[in-house]
Design a protein around this motif. Structure first.
Motif, short mmCIF file in Angstrom:
data_model
loop_
_atom_site.label_atom_id
_atom_site.label_comp_id
_atom_site.label_asym_id
_atom_site.label_seq_id
_atom_site.Cartn_x
_atom_site.Cartn_y
_atom_site.Cartn_z
N GLY A 103 0.82 -1.21 0.00
CA GLY A 103 0.00 0.00 0.00
C GLY A 103 0.85 1.25 0.00
O GLY A 103 2.09 1.18 -0.06
N GLN A 104 0.19 2.40 0.10
CA GLN A 104 0.92 3.68 0.03
C GLN A 104 1.87 3.88 1.21
O GLN A 104 2.99 4.33 1.04
N TYR A 105 1.41 3.53 2.41
CA TYR A 105 2.24 3.76 3.61
C TYR A 105 2.62 2.48 4.33
O TYR A 105 3.16 2.53 5.42
N ILE A 108 -0.85 -3.82 3.19
CA ILE A 108 -2.30 -3.91 3.42
C ILE A 108 -2.65 -5.39 3.47
O ILE A 108 -2.12 -6.18 2.69
N LEU A 128 -4.23 -1.66 7.41
CA LEU A 128 -4.27 -0.62 6.38
C LEU A 128 -3.84 0.69 7.02
O LEU A 128 -4.46 1.14 7.99
N ASN A 130 -3.35 4.57 6.39
CA ASN A 130 -3.60 5.70 5.51
C ASN A 130 -4.32 6.77 6.32
O ASN A 130 -5.04 6.43 7.27
N ALA A 133 -7.89 5.96 6.10
CA ALA A 133 -8.16 4.52 6.25
C ALA A 133 -9.60 4.27 6.71
O ALA A 133 -10.23 3.30 6.27
N ALA A 178 -6.76 8.73 -1.02
CA ALA A 178 -6.20 7.38 -0.85
C ALA A 178 -6.37 6.57 -2.14
O ALA A 178 -6.64 5.36 -2.09
N GLN A 180 -4.20 5.56 -4.24
CA GLN A 180 -3.21 4.47 -4.37
C GLN A 180 -3.66 3.23 -3.59
O GLN A 180 -3.56 2.11 -4.08
N ASP A 181 -4.18 3.46 -2.39
CA ASP A 181 -4.62 2.33 -1.58
C ASP A 181 -5.95 1.75 -2.09
O ASP A 181 -6.22 0.56 -1.91
N ALA A 184 -4.83 -0.44 -4.80
CA ALA A 184 -4.17 -1.60 -4.19
C ALA A 184 -5.21 -2.59 -3.66
O ALA A 184 -5.04 -3.81 -3.77
N THR A 185 -6.31 -2.05 -3.14
CA THR A 185 -7.39 -2.91 -2.62
C THR A 185 -8.01 -3.73 -3.75
O THR A 185 -8.21 -4.95 -3.61
#
Lengths: 204, 396
Positions: A103-105, A108, A128, A130, A133, A178, A180-181, A184-185
Motif C-alpha cells: 500500500g501507500q504507507y 495492506i 491498512l 492511511n 483509512a 487514498a 493508491q490504496d 491496491a485494494t
C-alpha cells in the motif's frame, strides 16, 4: 525398521524454518471468523502455497490472469496462504482467505469471506495505514464488493486501475486522498479471488 | 574365532524388540540430556551475542525501575521516562568514554493495525554516532540518513518485510500525521534491530514534542578504561540510572536459572529411568540365560569373561542409544528451540540450542558411564553363577 527411519527423517526435515516467507493469517481467528461468518460454529485452517500446489506453471498462470507480475516479499512462489474453511455443524458453508498487498504507507491485508461458489460475502481490512483509512474500512465501501465474483473483475486492469465495464467499474473510491490504496485494494481482491479459484474452485 | 564382542552383539539380537525398546529409552533420555546441555550453552551464547550487538557497554536511562531499562534495550518496551539532553554532554566529557550515542524511543498507538489497533515504535538515533556503534549492520537497500533533522527512516529487515517497504517508499507516523521517506533497508541481523524503525533523533524529538529529551544514552568505554570506574562516575549524575550490559545479562541469567535447575532435574530423572530400563533388560537376559552361562563356565569361561560379556552388552545398548539420542537432538534442534522459546519469559534472538562435538561427546560419555554403572550388578550376578547349580536347575 525402514519405516521408522523414514518417519524420523520426515520429522527432522518437516521442522519449521525460521525464515520462511510471510503469509497472511487472521490475528484472532476465533473472533474474526464469527464476525465474518455469523452463525458459523467452527473452522478448519489449511495452508497452501503456489509452490506446493502447482509450482512455476501455476505462478505464471496466476500472473497472466491477474494481468500483472508478482513482486516483493509478499508475492513469492513460496508464500504460505492461510485458507479458513468455515463450518456450521458438520456442513461447510464458506471460506475466508486473505492476501498481502503493498500500500501507500505500508502493507495492506485484505480478507474476503466467500460462499461455496466463490461469491464475495464481505471484505475485511486487517491492516491498512492511511490518513483516510477509516473511509476505506467503512461498511459503505465494503458493501460494494458483496456479491462480486472473479468474473466481475474480468474487465479490470490492475496496472492502470481502470475497468471498462461491469460491476467493478461501478465501485467508487470514498477517499480521494487514498487513490493508491483504493487501487491496491482492488488488485488485492482480484488476486485473492484468482488464488481461491486456483486453490479451491478450479473453474479455470 | 568368534570374539566376545560378536557374542554380545548376537545375544542382543536374540531379543530384538526388547533391545530396540531399551535403546529407544536410552535414546530419548540422551536426546533430553543433549538438548538441555545444548540449551545451557546456546542460551548464554545468544544472550552474549544480543548484548554485544548493541555496540555499547553501558546504557544510561532516566531514573526508574532497572528492569524497565533492560526491557527498553532488549524488547523495545513502552512506559518511557525522559532525561535531559545535557546529561549526554556531561558523560561525553569523561576521559574514559570513547563515544556516546543519544537515543529517543517513541511508541504510538496505530488504530489501523488489526481490528483493535496496535503499537508502532520508532527509535530516534544520532546519524553521526549510531552507525559507528553498529558496524555489523549491512544494507539490503539504500544507506543511513545523514541529516539529524531529516524526515527519513531506515527500516530493519522484518519491519520492512511487514510493511512491504523499499527505498523510496513512504511510511506514515500514526496520530502525528507525519510522512517519512524510507532511505535504507537493513539486511537481517538476527537481533531485535530487525524489527526496528530508525529515525534521526532530532526528527523524533520534533515530531513527538520531546525536544531536548532523551530516553537513553549508549556509552562505549575506552578499551584501556575500567567500565566499573565509569559506571561509578555516572551514578553521581542526577535522575538517571546506569545499567551495565553485564548486569543485564546476569539478571536475565539468574531469572532463567530456576527454570534451568528444574529442567536439569527432569533430565536427570529421564536418564535414571532409562538406566533402570537397562538394568531390567540385562538382568532379565541374565536370568533367561542362566543355564547357558553355567555351560559356558563349565567349558572353561572364567567369572571375568562372563562379567565382560554382560558388561559389553550393556555398553552396546548404551552406545547405540547414545548415538540415536544425539542424532535426534541434532535433527530436532529447531523444534527444541521453538518449544523452549514458548516456555521462557524472555529469549534472546538466534539459536537457543547449540550442540557441538565436545557437548555431544560429554553427553555420550555420561550416558555410557551411567549405563556401565547400571550394568555392574547384572554382570556381577552373571559372573557368580555356578555351573553345577545351573545344570541342576535345568534337570529340575
Amino acid at each position: 525398521m525402514k519405516k521408522i527411519i523414514i518417519f524420523v527423517i520426515m520429522l527432522i526435515f518437516s521442522a519449521p524454518r525460521l525464515y520462511a516467507a510471510v503469509g497472511c493469517d487472521l490475528n484472532d481467528p476465533d473472533r474474526d471468523v464469527k464476525r465474518l461468518f455469523p452463525g458459523s460454529t467452527g473452522f478448519k485452517t489449511i495452508y497452501v502455497s503456489i509452490d506446493r500446489k502447482g509450482g512455476q506453471p501455476m505462478l505464471q498462470r496466476i500472473e497472466k490472469r491477474l494481468g500483472d507480475s508478482f513482486h516483493g516479499l509478499y508475492e513469492t512462489i513460496d508464500v504460505p496462504y492461510t485458507l479458513y474453511e468455515i463450518y456450521r455443524g458438520k456442513e461447510k458453508i464458506g471460506y475466508i482467505h486473505g492476501v498481502n498487498q503493498k500500500g501507500q504507507y505500508g502493507g495492506i491485508q485484505v480478507f474476503l469471506s466467500l460462499d461455496l461458489k466463490g461469491v464475495i460475502r464481505s471484505l475485511y481490512f486487517q491492516k491498512l495505514t492511511n490518513r483516510e483509512a477509516a473511509l476505506l474500512r467503512s461498511p459503505a465501501f465494503g458493501i460494494q464488493f458483496t456479491g462480486l465474483t472473479l468474473g466481475s473483475f474480468n474487465g479490470y486492469d490492475v496496472k492502470t486501475g481502470t475497468a471498462t465495464q461491469g460491476p467493478v467499474a461501478a465501485i467508487r473510491n470514498p477517499a480521494a486522498g487514498a487513490e493508491q490504496d483504493f487501487r491496491a485494494t482492488l488488485r488485492a481482491v482480484k488476486k485473492n479471488l484468482i488464488l481461491m479459484d486456483e486453490f479451491v474452485f478450479g473453474s479455470r | 574365532m568368534i570374539r566376545i564382542w560378536q557374542i554380545a552383539y548376537k545375544n542382543l539380537l536374540r531379543k530384538k524388540v526388547r533391545s530396540i525398546l531399551t535403546i529407544t529409552g536410552i535414546a530419548m533420555s540422551a536426546w533430553v540430556l543433549v538438548s538441555l546441555l545444548g540449551f545451557n550453552k546456546g542460551y548464554e551464547n545468544a544472550l552474549n551475542r544480543d548484548i554485544d550487538s548493541m555496540g555499547y557497554q553501558v546504557l544510561v536511562a532516566a531514573k526508574g525501575c532497572p528492569y524497565e531499562a533492560a526491557t527498553l534495550m532488549l524488547k523495545g518496551g513502552t512506559g518511557l521516562r525522559y532525561m535531559d539532553e545535557s546529561i549526554a554532554r556531561d558523560i561525553q566529557r569523561y576521559s574514559e568514554v570513547k563515544v556516546i550515542t543519544p537515543m529517543v524511543m517513541q511508541a504510538v498507538f496505530d488504530p489501523n493495525k488489526g481490528e483493535s489497533g496496535g503499537i508502532s515504535a520508532y527509535l530516534g538515533v544520532d546519524p553521526k554516532t549510531f552507525p559507528g556503534m553498529k558496524g555489523y549492520f549491512q544494507f539490503q537497500q539504500g544507506k543511513w540518513f545523514t541529516d539529524p533533522n531529516a524526515a527519513e527512516a531506515v527500516m530493519g529487515y522484518e519491519a520492512a518485510e511487514l510493511e512491504q517497504r523499499e527505498v523510496g517508499d513512504k511510511i506514515l507516523i500514526p496520530e502525528k500525521n507525519v510522512e517519512l521517506a524510507v532511505v535504507g533497508v537493513l539486511k537481517r541481523t538476527g537481533t531485535q534491530d530487525d524489527g526496528t524503525i530508525f529515525v534521526p533523533f532530532r526528527t523524533v524529538q520534533r515530531v513527538f514534542g520531546v525536544a531536548g529529551k532523551l530516553t537513553a544514552i549508549g556509552v562505549q568505554v575506552d578499551k584501556n578504561a575500567r567500565i566499573a570506574d565509569v559506571e561509578q562516575k555516572m551514578y553521581d549524575l542526577p535522575d538517571v540510572q546506569v545499567v551495565s550490559l553485564a548486569q543485564v545479562k546476569q539478571t536475565i541469567i539468574s531469572l532463567v536459572a530456576t527454570a534451568r535447575v528444574m529442567v536439569f532435574s527432569i533430565a536427570v530423572i529421564a536418564v535414571l529411568i532409562a538406566m533402570v530400563g537397562v538394568v531390567n533388560t540385562i538382568l532379565m537376559s541374565v536370568f533367561e540365560r542362566f543355564q547357558e552361562i553355567g555351560i559356558l563356565k563349565s567349558m572353561g569361561a572364567l567369572p571375568g569373561d562372563v562379567f565382560r560379556l554382560i558388561w559389553i552388552e550393556t555398553f552396546i545398548l548404551c552406545l547405540l542409544g547414545g548415538i540415536a539420542g544425539n542424532a535426534l537432538a541434532l535433527g530436532l534442534v529447531r523444534v527444541t528451540d521453538i518449544l523452549i522459546r514458548r516456555l521462557l519469559p524472555y529469549s534472546p534472538t538466534g539459536s537457543l540450542v547449540m550442540i557441538d562435538l565436545p557437548l555431544a561427546s560429554i553427553a555420550m560419555a555420561a550416558i555410557i558411564g551411567v549405563g556401565l554403572l547400571s550394568g555392574l550388578y547384572p554382570a556381577w550376578k552373571a559372573a557368580r553363577i555356578r555351573p553345577i547349580e545351573s545344570i541342576r536347575s535345568q534337570e529340575a
